[in-house]
Write an enzyme that holds these catalytic residues in place. Sequence first.
Site, PDB file in Angstrom:
ATOM      1  CG  ASP A  21      53.254  40.281  36.667  1.00  0.00           C
ATOM      2  OD1 ASP A  21      52.355  39.671  36.068  1.00  0.00           O
ATOM      3  OD2 ASP A  21      53.032  41.118  37.566  1.00  0.00           O
TER       4      ASP A  21
ATOM      5  CG  HIS B 135      49.864  41.156  41.044  1.00  0.00           C
ATOM      6  ND1 HIS B 135      48.999  41.060  39.979  1.00  0.00           N
ATOM      7  CD2 HIS B 135      51.095  41.326  40.501  1.00  0.00           C
ATOM      8  CE1 HIS B 135      49.666  41.184  38.855  1.00  0.00           C
ATOM      9  NE2 HIS B 135      50.943  41.342  39.137  1.00  0.00           N
TER      10      HIS B 135
ATOM     11  CD1 TRP C 257      41.690  43.821  37.362  1.00  0.00           C
ATOM     12  CD2 TRP C 257      42.393  44.401  35.325  1.00  0.00           C
ATOM     13  NE1 TRP C 257      42.790  43.045  37.075  1.00  0.00           N
ATOM     14  CE2 TRP C 257      43.245  43.384  35.821  1.00  0.00           C
ATOM     15  CE3 TRP C 257      42.645  44.907  34.056  1.00  0.00           C
ATOM     16  CZ2 TRP C 257      44.320  42.896  35.104  1.00  0.00           C
ATOM     17  CZ3 TRP C 257      43.717  44.414  33.335  1.00  0.00           C
ATOM     18  CH2 TRP C 257      44.543  43.421  33.860  1.00  0.00           C
TER      19      TRP C 257
ATOM     20  CE1 TYR D 106      43.784  40.911  41.288  1.00  0.00           C
ATOM     21  CE2 TYR D 106      41.721  41.249  40.125  1.00  0.00           C
ATOM     22  CZ  TYR D 106      43.084  41.010  40.106  1.00  0.00           C
ATOM     23  OH  TYR D 106      43.743  40.877  38.911  1.00  0.00           O
TER      24      TYR D 106
ATOM     25  CB  CYS E 295      46.810  39.198  38.289  1.00  0.00           C
ATOM     26  SG  CYS E 295      46.003  38.747  39.844  1.00  0.00           S
TER      27      CYS E 295
END
Length: 755
Positions: free
Chosen positions: A424, A401, A307, A588, A343
Site C-alpha cells: 500500500d 480503501h 482529504w 469515504y 487511495c
Amino acid sequence: MARGRSGRRGRTSSRAAEQPRRRRYNFRATRSRRCRLMGGDQEGRRRCMFSDEEYRKRIAALRVLAEAKAIKVSSVDLHKESNKEKHHTDEFEKEDLVIRRGQAFDLSITFDRAITKSSDVIFLQFTTGARPQESKGSLLRLPLLAKTKPPKRARDWIVNNVNITGSKLTATVTAFKRAIVGRYSVYVESKIEGEKKINRYELEDEDVFVLFNAWCKDDAVYMPDSSDRDEYVLRDSGRIWVGSSRNHRGRHWNFGQFDEPCLDAALLLLDNAELGDTARGSPVAVIRAISAMTNSNDDDGVLEGRWTETYPKNSTAPWLWPGSVAILEQFYKTRKPVKYGQCWVFSGVVTTLLRSLGIGTRSVTNFESAHDTDSSMTIDSHWDEEGEPVDWMDDSVWNFHVWNESFLRRLDLPNGYDGWQAHDSTPQECSEGVMRCGPASLKAIKEGHVYLSYDTAFVFSEVNGDKVHWQVDGDGAMEVLRINSHAVGKFISTKAKNSPLREDVTHLYKYPEGSDKERQVVKFVNQFSSREDEDIYGTNVESDVEFCLEVPETASVSEDFVVTMIIKNTSSQTRTVRGRMSVLTSYYTGNPAKRLKGEITDVKIQAKQQEKITVKVSRQEFQSKLNAEATFQACANYRVTETRQMWADTEAFCLLKPPLLIEVPGKIRPKEKYVGKVSFTNPLEIKVTGASIQVEGGSAVKVQQFDYKKPIGPKETISFEFEITPRSRGLREVGASFSSDHLGGIDGSFEFRVI
C-alpha cells in the site's frame, strides 16, 4: 537503427598502449633462420628446406598479420521488432528494445571487414547504474569471439548461437534470471588476439531495458497461468472498486503502463529512492521502493494526498483522474509531486508502475477498511458515560480503501508464503521509518502470522480486526461494551480476469467470518497486540435488546432516501430505550462532514416486541450540501434504561450517480485520427459549477481535459469531442471522469476494437 550523437550509427574509440614497431625482414636470411621461422623442433628443421619463393610467401603472411588492424563495428542491429514480440513488450511506446530477463533475444553486429576467427577478439558489454561494476553485476562483458573465459558474474548471462558470415556476426543472448532491472547501455569491444589496442563501440541513443519476467519459471515473479499474465502484466486498463459495502461499483482506470513515460518514471523513482543496483533484481525491494516513492510524504514522490472538502485552484481533485498516464507525465516533466491523490489514485499509479516493470500487479479494494493506529490488532471506538463519542481516542474505519497485490515468490520468508502479496502506497503508517506498507503475504495475513515481514499485522487489522466498543469513565478507566467481529473487511474486491465484473477475494485474506477457524486466528493474533495482557474476549456483556440499522442501497442523487432503525426487545420485560439517530454527509475515510437530519427516541418497548424508527431525507435537503463523493453516514446511539445496555454504531452508504456517456466511431484503424464524444447530464435540481472532464485511454487516446466555464442547469447535458489515434490493433478502452464543485466521482468508459 539509431545514429550516434556525432551523426554516425555509433561511436568507436581506441584503447591501447604504444603502437607495435614494424619489423624489417631480411630476405637473405640464413637457413638456420628459416628453420626458426618454421619452428625450432625437429619437425620444423625438416621443413626448413624450402625455396626462396615459398619463403617469401610465408614472410608476406607474417607481415600482414603483424600489420593487421583491430576490427571495427559498422553497425549493431537489436532486432527490436521480433525481440519485442517474443518478449511481450511490443505494446511499449518506447522505441528502444525492451526485454524480459531470463529470456533470449537476438542481435547482429556488422564490422568493417571480414571477421578472422583465429585472431579477432569480440566482446559484447552491458552496463547499468551510475557506477557499473563487474562485482555488482552492473557491468557485463560477454565473449562473442574470444579464447578467454568470461568474468564470473558475466557467466550468469548466456551467449548462444554465435554465427559468423563474412563481416557479420549474429548471436543470441539471455539475460540472467535475477538480472538487475533497469536501463542498460550497450558496447562492443574488439581487438587482435595478443594485442593491447581495443576498439570500443558505443551504441548511442539506443538502450536496452531489462524487466522482470512473469513468463520465466526461474524468475521470482513467474505466473504459471497465462491468463494471469494477460490480465495482471499486459492489460493496460481495468476497474477499481469504490463506494461502500452496501453500494459499490467498478470505476474504470487507465493504467497505460506501455505509454511514455511510465517505464522511465518507474526507473526514476528507483533512482530517487537510492535503491542499490543489486537490490533492483529483487521484486520485494522494488515493491517497497515504489510503495514509498508513489506518495510524497518522505520525499518528492509522485502524488500528494489530500482529504478535504475543497481543493485549491491549479490542482486536480482526486476523482477527476481517469488514469495514471497524465499523473506520471506531469511528475516526470516537473519532478515535483502531483496534486492530488487519494487511495484509489495511489493504487492505480502503483499498478501502472509495477506492470511497466514486469511484475504482475492488481488494485484491490477493502470495504469497511480499518486503520489500527496503536498496534492493538483491534479497531477501537470509545464512548463516555453519557453515551457521547470520544472521537480523539478512536481508530478509523474507511468506507473503502484501495491497495495493491503483486504476485511473487517470497525468497526472504520461509516456504509457503508465495503468491499474492499486499502492499500500500497511501500514506497511513510508517514502515521502517518510511511511509509505505508491505509487501505482506496474503497467506500470512489469513493465518494470523503477523510476525512476518512486511507490515503483516497492519494489513491483518485492516481486514480482520474486531471492532471493540469501550466505555470510558470519568477517571479514564475503560471497559468493553461489546465486540463486533463482523465490522471490518467486507467484500474485498478486484477486477475479474477477462471481464469488467468484480471478483471477491475476501477468502484469500481470512477464513469465513465467524467460523471457528477465523475466531481461532483472531484470538491467536491478540497475543501480539499492544494490549495482549487484557482479556477482552473474556468479557461477557449482557444485552437483551437488539438493534439493526438499515441504510439505502439503490437510492440515487436525484431522489429522496430513508434510513431505518429496528429495535427489538428479546426479554420478557418492558424495556425503555433512549437515544438518537442522525444522517450526515461524510468522506469515504469515515470522517463526518455536515449534519443533515436526526431523530431523538424515547420509547418503551413491550416484551418480545419491536419498534421501527425512520429518518426521511428529501433531495432538496441534501443536494445543496452534497459533497463530490455523494457519501453519507447514518449514526445511531442508544441506551437501555433498565439494564444500562448501550448500543452505538455507524453505517456508510453512497447514492448512485449517472455515468458519463462515451461514443466512438464504428470502425477504427491504427495510426489514423478519429473523433469521439463524451457527455454529462446534470442529475441534480440545482446548478452545477466548476465542471471538468478528463479523458484517457492507453495506446489509443492521449490525455485530454475539458473545462466548462458556465453553470450546468438541472437536467442539462454538455458534450466534448476528443481525439482518438490508436498506435496498434487490438481491443482498447477509453475512460472519462467528471468533477465539479457540487458533484464528482462520475465516470464512464467505452471498449472498442482497432482493426
